[in-house]
Design an enzyme around this catalytic site. Structure first.
Site, PDB file in Angstrom:
ATOM      1  N   ARG A  72       0.855  -1.186   0.000  1.00 47.66           N
ATOM      2  CA  ARG A  72       0.000   0.000   0.000  1.00 47.66           C
ATOM      3  C   ARG A  72       0.893   1.239   0.000  1.00 47.66           C
ATOM      4  O   ARG A  72       1.904   1.282   0.711  1.00 47.66           O
ATOM      5  CB  ARG A  72      -0.904   0.036   1.244  1.00 47.66           C
ATOM      6  CG  ARG A  72      -2.084  -0.927   1.197  1.00 47.66           C
ATOM      7  CD  ARG A  72      -3.131  -0.550   0.153  1.00 47.66           C
ATOM      8  NE  ARG A  72      -4.264  -1.471   0.142  1.00 47.66           N
ATOM      9  CZ  ARG A  72      -4.350  -2.571  -0.598  1.00 47.66           C
ATOM     10  NH1 ARG A  72      -3.358  -2.914  -1.400  1.00 47.66           N
ATOM     11  NH2 ARG A  72      -5.434  -3.337  -0.548  1.00 47.66           N
ATOM     12  N   GLU A  75      -2.749   7.582  -4.699  1.00 52.24           N
ATOM     13  CA  GLU A  75      -3.154   6.944  -5.968  1.00 52.24           C
ATOM     14  C   GLU A  75      -4.656   7.066  -6.246  1.00 52.24           C
ATOM     15  O   GLU A  75      -5.072   7.020  -7.411  1.00 52.24           O
ATOM     16  CB  GLU A  75      -2.744   5.470  -5.999  1.00 52.24           C
ATOM     17  CG  GLU A  75      -3.521   4.580  -5.031  1.00 52.24           C
ATOM     18  CD  GLU A  75      -3.070   3.125  -5.082  1.00 52.24           C
ATOM     19  OE1 GLU A  75      -1.862   2.867  -5.014  1.00 52.24           O
ATOM     20  OE2 GLU A  75      -3.936   2.235  -5.178  1.00 52.24           O
ATOM     21  N   HIS A  98      -1.015  -0.130  -9.478  1.00 51.11           N
ATOM     22  CA  HIS A  98      -1.712  -1.107  -8.629  1.00 51.11           C
ATOM     23  C   HIS A  98      -2.194  -2.315  -9.435  1.00 51.11           C
ATOM     24  O   HIS A  98      -3.379  -2.653  -9.411  1.00 51.11           O
ATOM     25  CB  HIS A  98      -2.880  -0.427  -7.903  1.00 51.11           C
ATOM     26  CG  HIS A  98      -3.197  -1.061  -6.581  1.00 51.11           C
ATOM     27  ND1 HIS A  98      -3.437  -0.343  -5.445  1.00 51.11           N
ATOM     28  CD2 HIS A  98      -3.285  -2.369  -6.216  1.00 51.11           C
ATOM     29  CE1 HIS A  98      -3.693  -1.176  -4.438  1.00 51.11           C
ATOM     30  NE2 HIS A  98      -3.601  -2.418  -4.885  1.00 51.11           N
TER      31      HIS A  98
HETATM   32  N1  LIG Z   1      -0.623  -4.371  -5.020  1.00 50.22           N
HETATM   33  C1  LIG Z   1      -1.596  -5.237  -4.979  1.00 50.22           C
HETATM   34  O1  LIG Z   1      -2.249  -5.506  -5.996  1.00 50.22           O
HETATM   35  C2  LIG Z   1      -1.934  -5.961  -3.678  1.00 50.22           C
HETATM   36  C3  LIG Z   1      -2.756  -7.092  -3.738  1.00 50.22           C
HETATM   37  C4  LIG Z   1      -3.025  -7.808  -2.578  1.00 50.22           C
HETATM   38  C5  LIG Z   1      -2.532  -7.385  -1.371  1.00 50.22           C
HETATM   39  N2  LIG Z   1      -1.768  -6.262  -1.328  1.00 50.22           N
HETATM   40  C6  LIG Z   1      -1.249  -5.811  -0.014  1.00 50.22           C
HETATM   41  O2  LIG Z   1      -0.411  -6.811   0.529  1.00 50.22           O
HETATM   42  C7  LIG Z   1      -0.633  -6.848   1.941  1.00 50.22           C
HETATM   43  C8  LIG Z   1      -0.172  -8.181   2.497  1.00 50.22           C
HETATM   44  O3  LIG Z   1      -1.038  -9.203   2.023  1.00 50.22           O
HETATM   45  P1  LIG Z   1      -0.939 -10.708   2.595  1.00 50.22           P
HETATM   46  O4  LIG Z   1      -1.987 -11.495   1.886  1.00 50.22           O
HETATM   47  O5  LIG Z   1       0.483 -11.166   2.573  1.00 50.22           O
HETATM   48  O6  LIG Z   1      -1.387 -10.471   4.109  1.00 50.22           O
HETATM   49  P2  LIG Z   1      -1.065 -11.384   5.356  1.00 50.22           P
HETATM   50  O7  LIG Z   1      -2.074 -11.012   6.396  1.00 50.22           O
HETATM   51  O8  LIG Z   1      -0.921 -12.820   4.986  1.00 50.22           O
HETATM   52  O9  LIG Z   1       0.387 -10.866   5.832  1.00 50.22           O
HETATM   53  C9  LIG Z   1       0.591  -9.618   6.419  1.00 50.22           C
HETATM   54  C10 LIG Z   1       1.753  -9.751   7.398  1.00 50.22           C
HETATM   55  O10 LIG Z   1       1.985  -8.473   7.987  1.00 50.22           O
HETATM   56  C11 LIG Z   1       2.234  -8.674   9.371  1.00 50.22           C
HETATM   57  N3  LIG Z   1       1.893  -7.462  10.110  1.00 50.22           N
HETATM   58  C12 LIG Z   1       0.671  -6.963  10.361  1.00 50.22           C
HETATM   59  N4  LIG Z   1       0.774  -5.851  11.090  1.00 50.22           N
HETATM   60  C13 LIG Z   1       2.085  -5.631  11.305  1.00 50.22           C
HETATM   61  C14 LIG Z   1       2.807  -4.623  12.002  1.00 50.22           C
HETATM   62  N5  LIG Z   1       2.179  -3.624  12.630  1.00 50.22           N
HETATM   63  N6  LIG Z   1       4.143  -4.723  12.029  1.00 50.22           N
HETATM   64  C15 LIG Z   1       4.770  -5.746  11.404  1.00 50.22           C
HETATM   65  N7  LIG Z   1       4.137  -6.740  10.734  1.00 50.22           N
HETATM   66  C16 LIG Z   1       2.808  -6.665  10.686  1.00 50.22           C
HETATM   67  C17 LIG Z   1       1.346  -9.837   9.761  1.00 50.22           C
HETATM   68  O11 LIG Z   1       1.818 -10.471  10.958  1.00 50.22           O
HETATM   69  C18 LIG Z   1       1.454 -10.735   8.535  1.00 50.22           C
HETATM   70  O12 LIG Z   1       2.508 -11.664   8.659  1.00 50.22           O
HETATM   71  C19 LIG Z   1      -2.132  -6.541   2.078  1.00 50.22           C
HETATM   72  O13 LIG Z   1      -2.447  -6.008   3.354  1.00 50.22           O
HETATM   73  C20 LIG Z   1      -2.369  -5.540   0.984  1.00 50.22           C
HETATM   74  O14 LIG Z   1      -2.202  -4.227   1.511  1.00 50.22           O
HETATM   75  C21 LIG Z   1      -1.451  -5.551  -2.442  1.00 50.22           C
END
Ligand SMILES: NC(=O)c1ccc[n+]([C@@H]2O[C@H](COP(=O)([O-])OP(=O)(O)OC[C@H]3O[C@@H](n4cnc5c(N)ncnc54)[C@H](O)[C@@H]3O)[C@@H](O)[C@H]2O)c1
Length: 331
Positions: free
Chosen positions: A233, A262, A294
């Protein structure tokens, strides 16, 4: 009763119509949900929204006043939704808690490889029949260090590819992922990860505590020749501070699939309009920066899974079932 889907890309429309078609009537709009477009939803109990929808308090109030009771968000991240207001208004909000993490991890790698090996500049040159290699030198990644901030589903998929390249792995997360540890990832404090990594990639969600996770101090902590990738993000990075470091000639490459301002730009054709966003305009001028709009999630597999999960979320709502995708009402 018809479901109204906002922010539908042309490629997505047939998938959405097919997936909903068996169960429900659906109308797809290419406009994004915001305060101006929310009145269109009047009379629709269920709306489906895309990643850049504005689901802040004002918009939720307009939706609720028009009779909307359920929002089916077609993304994993839900930083765009004011959950407290949705709860107060008695709405149900669901998201897609997981879909192909490979879509995003592979795209993060695409950005990393493209900036490291200067692919965009090389392509522009060869189109111009300029076949010199000056300025196109990259670096082997084998033996270098990848730092993964956020080692959940996407971070793990990224780490597996890094492992395949023969990279050393550093991780930072509130919770360690045993699968990453098995790959040899060492969990270290954030500053140590930033200082020691050749390639830094962000995969934590955007929340108040992760906003500007990469701020001016974090950027200073990074190596001058680091590669920084953000496919999570935009708000995770202080973009103005990043521009400052880039102006100083730092970083081997920066790949951004997301940008903190964005909304109102990404997914739209702004090519014939005056650019109002000076930060983005400056960002795209750096030869070591690559910005995409994105699109990391945008594969057939991921979009198919998002659409299927959204249909399931709507059917669960209709039939009073709860699932891990429901954000509001909180259990
Ligand atoms: N660009 C894109 O098209 C796109 C698509 C999907 C997801 N995303 C982003 O990717 C992110 C991650 O997705 P995911 O499926 O791997 O999620 P996920 O929940 O599997 O993993 C997120 C990780 O972040 C960690 N985390 C949460 N809060 C934290 C903090 N305060 N400090 C440190 N670590 C922390 C969690 O413990 C977890 O391991 C989503 O939240 C989304 O914003 C982007």
């Amino acid at each position: 009763m018809e479901i109204l889907a906002f922010g539908v890309q042309a490629d997505e429309k047939p998938l959405i119509e097919r997936a909903f078609g068996i169960h429900e009537d659906v109308r797809c709009l290419d406009v994004f949900l915001n305060a101006d477009t929310a009145p269109i939803a009047a009379g629709h109990e269920i709306v489906s929204t895309s990643v850049n929808a504005d689901l802040g308090a004002d918009v939720l109030e307009i939706l609720a006043a028009g009779g909307t009771r359920m929002v089916a968000q077609r993304s994993t991240g839900f930083n765009n939704v004011d959950l407290d207001t949705a709860e107060r208004l008695g709405m149900t909000v669901a998201r897609v808690s997981s879909y192909s993490p490979y879509s995003v991890a592979e795209f993060a790698w695409t950005l990393a490889m493209a900036v490291n090996r200067r692919i965009v500049r090389a392509s522009i040159r060869t189109r111009d029949f300029d076949f010199r290699l000056d300025g196109l030198m990259g670096r082997d990644l084998h033996g270098r260090t990848a730092g993964v901030l956020g080692t959940g589903k996407i971070g793990e998929a990224f780490a597996r590819i890094a492992h395949g390249f023969g990279m050393r792995l550093l991780g930072w997360d509130v919770a360690e992922n045993p699968a990453c540890a098995e790959l040899g990832m060492r969990y270290v404090p954030k500053d140590e990860l930033l200082a020691r990594s050749d390639l830094i990639t962000l995969h934590v969600p955007l929340m108040p505590e992760t906003r500007h996770l990469i701020d001016a101090a974090a950027l200073k902590a990074m190596r001058d020749d680091a590669v920084l990738i953000n496919s999570s993000r935009g708000g995770l990075i202080d973009t103005a501070a990043l521009v400052g470091e880039l102006r100083a000639g730092r970083f081997a490459g920066v790949g951004l699939d997301v940008y903190e301002a964005e909304a109102g730009l990404f997914f739209l054709d702004k090519s014939l309009e005056a650019v109002e966003d000076d930060t983005l305009a400056r960002l795209v001028t750096f030869p070591n920066v690559l910005v995409t709009s994105h699109q990391a999630y945008y594969t057939e597999e991921a979009v198919g899974q998002i659409v299927d999960a959204t249909v399931r979320n709507v059917l669960d709502y209709r039939e009073g079932r709860r699932s891990e995708n429901v954000l509001v009402p909180r259990s």
